[in-house]
Design an enzyme around this catalytic site. Structure first.
Site, PDB file in Angstrom:
ATOM      1  N   TYR A  22       0.797  -1.236   0.000  1.00  0.00           N
ATOM      2  CA  TYR A  22       0.000   0.000   0.000  1.00  0.00           C
ATOM      3  C   TYR A  22       0.829   1.285   0.000  1.00  0.00           C
ATOM      4  CZ  TYR A  22      -3.472  -3.523   1.226  1.00  0.00           C
ATOM      5  OH  TYR A  22      -4.273  -4.641   1.231  1.00  0.00           O
ATOM      6  N   ASN A  73     -12.473   3.340  -2.696  1.00  0.00           N
ATOM      7  CA  ASN A  73     -11.609   2.218  -2.333  1.00  0.00           C
ATOM      8  C   ASN A  73     -12.276   1.548  -1.133  1.00  0.00           C
ATOM      9  OD1 ASN A  73      -9.797   0.294  -1.656  1.00  0.00           O
ATOM     10  ND2 ASN A  73      -8.021   1.654  -1.470  1.00  0.00           N
ATOM     11  N   HIS A  79     -14.628  -7.155  -2.050  1.00  0.00           N
ATOM     12  CA  HIS A  79     -14.714  -8.556  -2.452  1.00  0.00           C
ATOM     13  C   HIS A  79     -15.946  -9.262  -1.903  1.00  0.00           C
ATOM     14  CE1 HIS A  79     -10.677  -7.412  -3.442  1.00  0.00           C
ATOM     15  NE2 HIS A  79     -10.333  -7.309  -2.173  1.00  0.00           N
ATOM     16  N   ASP A  86     -25.303  -2.542  -3.659  1.00  0.00           N
ATOM     17  CA  ASP A  86     -26.677  -2.035  -3.774  1.00  0.00           C
ATOM     18  C   ASP A  86     -26.746  -0.541  -3.440  1.00  0.00           C
ATOM     19  OD1 ASP A  86     -27.505  -4.528  -4.544  1.00  0.00           O
ATOM     20  OD2 ASP A  86     -28.483  -5.044  -2.650  1.00  0.00           O
ATOM     21  N   HIS A  99      -7.755   0.844  -6.189  1.00  0.00           N
ATOM     22  CA  HIS A  99      -7.012   0.051  -5.210  1.00  0.00           C
ATOM     23  C   HIS A  99      -5.554   0.473  -5.252  1.00  0.00           C
ATOM     24  CE1 HIS A  99     -10.439  -2.526  -4.559  1.00  0.00           C
ATOM     25  NE2 HIS A  99     -10.588  -2.558  -5.862  1.00  0.00           N
ATOM     26  N   LEU A 100      -4.966   0.601  -4.085  1.00  0.00           N
ATOM     27  CA  LEU A 100      -3.548   0.948  -4.018  1.00  0.00           C
ATOM     28  C   LEU A 100      -2.682  -0.164  -4.601  1.00  0.00           C
ATOM     29  CD1 LEU A 100      -4.406   1.927  -0.539  1.00  0.00           C
ATOM     30  CD2 LEU A 100      -2.858   3.504  -1.679  1.00  0.00           C
ATOM     31  N   SER A 101      -3.042  -1.400  -4.239  1.00  0.00           N
ATOM     32  CA  SER A 101      -2.243  -2.552  -4.690  1.00  0.00           C
ATOM     33  C   SER A 101      -2.821  -3.106  -5.987  1.00  0.00           C
ATOM     34  CB  SER A 101      -2.253  -3.636  -3.603  1.00  0.00           C
ATOM     35  OG  SER A 101      -3.561  -4.136  -3.397  1.00  0.00           O
ATOM     36  N   ARG A 110      -8.933 -11.727  -3.892  1.00  0.00           N
ATOM     37  CA  ARG A 110      -8.903 -10.286  -4.181  1.00  0.00           C
ATOM     38  C   ARG A 110      -9.135  -9.987  -5.666  1.00  0.00           C
ATOM     39  NH1 ARG A 110      -6.851  -8.131   0.701  1.00  0.00           N
ATOM     40  NH2 ARG A 110      -5.439  -9.605   1.670  1.00  0.00           N
TER      41      ARG A 110
END
Ligand code: DQA
Length: 148
Positions: A22, A73, A79, A86, A99-101, A110
């Site tokens: 991250y 994020n 996941h 919704d 997403h950082l990664s 993931r």
């Protein structure tokens, strides 16, 4: 244009949490960077981070009328959370998932997002820059939509 920036569980620990995935910037530093970039793009931001799925769903509902789009994020909720899917769908606002990664280079669980099919697009793997790239994508999308 006003954009809601949503961060899910444990993203408040950025800076000390898993820096190899991250990076080392804290969430406050990322938010400061986003405020600077947003100003350049004529956008205003509001921020929310929570570990609580219910609080996130509620925040989306209360903010939906006052934002044009979301930068999301959702952390691990990405996941799993049909409730978040919704809530985003019900808000009827466009969003970019970030997403950082690079989630696709990590554990198989993931690799799936329960809401990326609703997103304008997904940006992953650029650490803090995922947010600035996402913001730019969102503001140019909104400009295209409104013809400004
Ligand atoms: C994350 C990736 C998720 O799988 C993880 O649960 C996070 C952070 C990312 O920014 O890379 O909390 O969303």
């Amino acid at each position: 244009m006003r954009i809601g920036v949503l961060n899910g569980p444990k993203l408040n620990l950025l800076g000390e949490r898993d820096p190899q995935h991250y990076g080392t910037m804290t969430l406050s530093e990322i938010e400061e960077l986003l405020v600077e970039r947003a100003a350049e793009q004529g956008a205003e931001l509001c921020f929310f981070q929570s570990d609580d799925e219910g609080a996130i769903v509620e925040w989306i509902q209360t903010q939906a009328m006052s934002v044009d789009a979301w930068l999301v994020n959702a952390g691990a909720l990405t996941h799993t959370s049909v409730a978040l899917r919704d809530a985003l769908a019900a808000s009827a606002r466009p969003f970019v998932e970030v997403h950082l990664s690079n989630v696709f280079a990590r554990e198989p669980f993931r690799h799936t997002s329960v809401f990326s099919d609703l997103a304008i697009g997904v940006i992953a793997g650029f650490r803090a820059s995922s947010y600035t790239f996402g913001l730019e994508a969102l503001t140019s999308h909104l400009r295209e939509q409104t013809g400004v």
